[in-house]
Scaffold this motif. Structure first.
Motif, PDB file in Angstrom:
ATOM      1  N   LEU A   1     113.076  -9.464 -50.449  1.00  0.00           N
ATOM      2  CA  LEU A   1     113.793  -8.644 -49.475  1.00  0.00           C
ATOM      3  C   LEU A   1     115.180  -9.210 -49.180  1.00  0.00           C
ATOM      4  O   LEU A   1     116.144  -8.457 -49.035  1.00  0.00           O
ATOM      5  CB  LEU A   1     112.982  -8.529 -48.180  1.00  0.00           C
ATOM      6  CG  LEU A   1     111.754  -7.638 -48.270  1.00  0.00           C
ATOM      7  CD1 LEU A   1     110.919  -7.767 -47.001  1.00  0.00           C
ATOM      8  CD2 LEU A   1     112.158  -6.195 -48.495  1.00  0.00           C
ATOM      9  N   THR A   2     115.288 -10.517 -49.096  1.00  0.00           N
ATOM     10  CA  THR A   2     116.592 -11.145 -48.870  1.00  0.00           C
ATOM     11  C   THR A   2     117.524 -10.855 -50.032  1.00  0.00           C
ATOM     12  O   THR A   2     118.687 -10.499 -49.834  1.00  0.00           O
ATOM     13  CB  THR A   2     116.427 -12.666 -48.681  1.00  0.00           C
ATOM     14  OG1 THR A   2     115.579 -12.899 -47.558  1.00  0.00           O
ATOM     15  CG2 THR A   2     117.769 -13.341 -48.456  1.00  0.00           C
ATOM     16  N   GLU A   3     117.009 -10.973 -51.239  1.00  0.00           N
ATOM     17  CA  GLU A   3     117.814 -10.685 -52.427  1.00  0.00           C
ATOM     18  C   GLU A   3     118.251  -9.220 -52.449  1.00  0.00           C
ATOM     19  O   GLU A   3     119.404  -8.901 -52.765  1.00  0.00           O
ATOM     20  CB  GLU A   3     117.020 -11.021 -53.684  1.00  0.00           C
ATOM     21  CG  GLU A   3     117.788 -10.819 -54.961  1.00  0.00           C
ATOM     22  CD  GLU A   3     116.963 -11.185 -56.182  1.00  0.00           C
ATOM     23  OE1 GLU A   3     117.249 -10.607 -57.250  1.00  0.00           O
ATOM     24  OE2 GLU A   3     116.063 -12.029 -56.082  1.00  0.00           O
ATOM     25  N   ALA A   4     117.342  -8.320 -52.087  1.00  0.00           N
ATOM     26  CA  ALA A   4     117.676  -6.896 -52.052  1.00  0.00           C
ATOM     27  C   ALA A   4     118.746  -6.611 -51.000  1.00  0.00           C
ATOM     28  O   ALA A   4     119.658  -5.802 -51.240  1.00  0.00           O
ATOM     29  CB  ALA A   4     116.419  -6.073 -51.767  1.00  0.00           C
ATOM     30  N   ALA A   5     118.661  -7.259 -49.844  1.00  0.00           N
ATOM     31  CA  ALA A   5     119.659  -7.055 -48.790  1.00  0.00           C
ATOM     32  C   ALA A   5     121.033  -7.540 -49.232  1.00  0.00           C
ATOM     33  O   ALA A   5     122.052  -6.871 -48.978  1.00  0.00           O
ATOM     34  CB  ALA A   5     119.231  -7.772 -47.517  1.00  0.00           C
ATOM     35  N   VAL A   6     121.075  -8.679 -49.893  1.00  0.00           N
ATOM     36  CA  VAL A   6     122.350  -9.208 -50.388  1.00  0.00           C
ATOM     37  C   VAL A   6     122.948  -8.244 -51.407  1.00  0.00           C
ATOM     38  O   VAL A   6     124.139  -7.918 -51.352  1.00  0.00           O
ATOM     39  CB  VAL A   6     122.152 -10.615 -51.003  1.00  0.00           C
ATOM     40  CG1 VAL A   6     123.373 -11.056 -51.775  1.00  0.00           C
ATOM     41  CG2 VAL A   6     121.809 -11.618 -49.910  1.00  0.00           C
ATOM     42  N   ARG A   7     122.124  -7.764 -52.321  1.00  0.00           N
ATOM     43  CA  ARG A   7     122.598  -6.831 -53.352  1.00  0.00           C
ATOM     44  C   ARG A   7     123.074  -5.513 -52.719  1.00  0.00           C
ATOM     45  O   ARG A   7     124.114  -4.977 -53.106  1.00  0.00           O
ATOM     46  CB  ARG A   7     121.471  -6.558 -54.349  1.00  0.00           C
ATOM     47  CG  ARG A   7     121.855  -5.639 -55.456  1.00  0.00           C
ATOM     48  CD  ARG A   7     122.798  -6.300 -56.447  1.00  0.00           C
ATOM     49  NE  ARG A   7     123.073  -5.378 -57.523  1.00  0.00           N
ATOM     50  CZ  ARG A   7     124.297  -5.059 -57.936  1.00  0.00           C
ATOM     51  NH1 ARG A   7     125.343  -5.626 -57.399  1.00  0.00           N
ATOM     52  NH2 ARG A   7     124.458  -4.190 -58.902  1.00  0.00           N
ATOM     53  N   MET A   8     122.336  -5.015 -51.726  1.00  0.00           N
ATOM     54  CA  MET A   8     122.728  -3.779 -51.041  1.00  0.00           C
ATOM     55  C   MET A   8     124.079  -3.952 -50.352  1.00  0.00           C
ATOM     56  O   MET A   8     124.941  -3.068 -50.424  1.00  0.00           O
ATOM     57  CB  MET A   8     121.667  -3.373 -50.024  1.00  0.00           C
ATOM     58  CG  MET A   8     122.028  -2.125 -49.239  1.00  0.00           C
ATOM     59  SD  MET A   8     122.167  -0.667 -50.261  1.00  0.00           S
ATOM     60  CE  MET A   8     120.522  -0.071 -50.149  1.00  0.00           C
ATOM     61  N   ASN A   9     124.270  -5.076 -49.685  1.00  0.00           N
ATOM     62  CA  ASN A   9     125.561  -5.333 -49.033  1.00  0.00           C
ATOM     63  C   ASN A   9     126.699  -5.371 -50.036  1.00  0.00           C
ATOM     64  O   ASN A   9     127.788  -4.857 -49.774  1.00  0.00           O
ATOM     65  CB  ASN A   9     125.503  -6.640 -48.236  1.00  0.00           C
ATOM     66  CG  ASN A   9     124.746  -6.483 -46.944  1.00  0.00           C
ATOM     67  OD1 ASN A   9     124.648  -5.396 -46.407  1.00  0.00           O
ATOM     68  ND2 ASN A   9     124.202  -7.576 -46.451  1.00  0.00           N
ATOM     69  N   GLU A  10     126.450  -5.969 -51.196  1.00  0.00           N
ATOM     70  CA  GLU A  10     127.475  -6.012 -52.245  1.00  0.00           C
ATOM     71  C   GLU A  10     127.830  -4.602 -52.717  1.00  0.00           C
ATOM     72  O   GLU A  10     129.005  -4.268 -52.888  1.00  0.00           O
ATOM     73  CB  GLU A  10     126.986  -6.842 -53.434  1.00  0.00           C
ATOM     74  CG  GLU A  10     126.880  -8.330 -53.164  1.00  0.00           C
ATOM     75  CD  GLU A  10     126.184  -9.076 -54.292  1.00  0.00           C
ATOM     76  OE1 GLU A  10     125.727  -8.436 -55.272  1.00  0.00           O
ATOM     77  OE2 GLU A  10     126.098 -10.311 -54.193  1.00  0.00           O
ATOM     78  N   LEU A  11     126.811  -3.769 -52.939  1.00  0.00           N
ATOM     79  CA  LEU A  11     127.043  -2.402 -53.401  1.00  0.00           C
ATOM     80  C   LEU A  11     127.785  -1.577 -52.354  1.00  0.00           C
ATOM     81  O   LEU A  11     128.707  -0.813 -52.693  1.00  0.00           O
ATOM     82  CB  LEU A  11     125.711  -1.730 -53.753  1.00  0.00           C
ATOM     83  CG  LEU A  11     124.991  -2.272 -54.979  1.00  0.00           C
ATOM     84  CD1 LEU A  11     123.588  -1.697 -55.072  1.00  0.00           C
ATOM     85  CD2 LEU A  11     125.782  -1.974 -56.239  1.00  0.00           C
ATOM     86  N   LEU A  12     127.391  -1.724 -51.090  1.00  0.00           N
ATOM     87  CA  LEU A  12     128.068  -0.989 -50.019  1.00  0.00           C
ATOM     88  C   LEU A  12     129.522  -1.426 -49.895  1.00  0.00           C
ATOM     89  O   LEU A  12     130.422  -0.596 -49.731  1.00  0.00           O
ATOM     90  CB  LEU A  12     127.337  -1.179 -48.690  1.00  0.00           C
ATOM     91  CG  LEU A  12     125.972  -0.504 -48.582  1.00  0.00           C
ATOM     92  CD1 LEU A  12     125.258  -0.948 -47.316  1.00  0.00           C
ATOM     93  CD2 LEU A  12     126.122   0.998 -48.625  1.00  0.00           C
TER      94      LEU A  12
END
Length: 90
Positions: free
Chosen positions: A53-64
């Motif tokens: 979940l932490t990895e997904a949140a970091v990736r989502m922030n990068e995409l946004l």
């Protein structure tokens, strides 16, 4: 790994905790005598879930950030989504 020893009542009252959060075996006793064992099957899974979940949140922030989406846009989308969900419940 050292097991945890608990009485039947304590085991029953905290069953959800032992099922979901425990990573140590549990010895269930009654009047000091062992009546059963509980061996958790998913002890390390919570750590793996948290890491994923932490990895997904970091990736989502990068995409946004790459798309130029800011907090104001996210708030607007969240508000629209909640209104849509509320209208679907009626």
């Amino acid at each position: 790994m050292e097991p945890v020893s608990v009485g039947i009542r304590a085991f029953r009252s905290r069953l959800a905790e032992y099922l979901l959060d425990s990573d140590r075996p549990v010895v269930v006793t009654r009047h000091g005598a062992t009546v059963g064992y509980f061996i958790p099957a998913r002890g390390a899974r919570a750590d793996l879930d948290r890491a994923a979940l932490t990895e997904a949140a970091v990736r989502m922030n990068e995409l946004l950030r790459a798309a130029g989406v800011g907090e104001a846009e996210l708030d607007a989308v969240t508000k629209d989504f909640r209104a849509w969900r509320k209208s679907r419940r009626r």
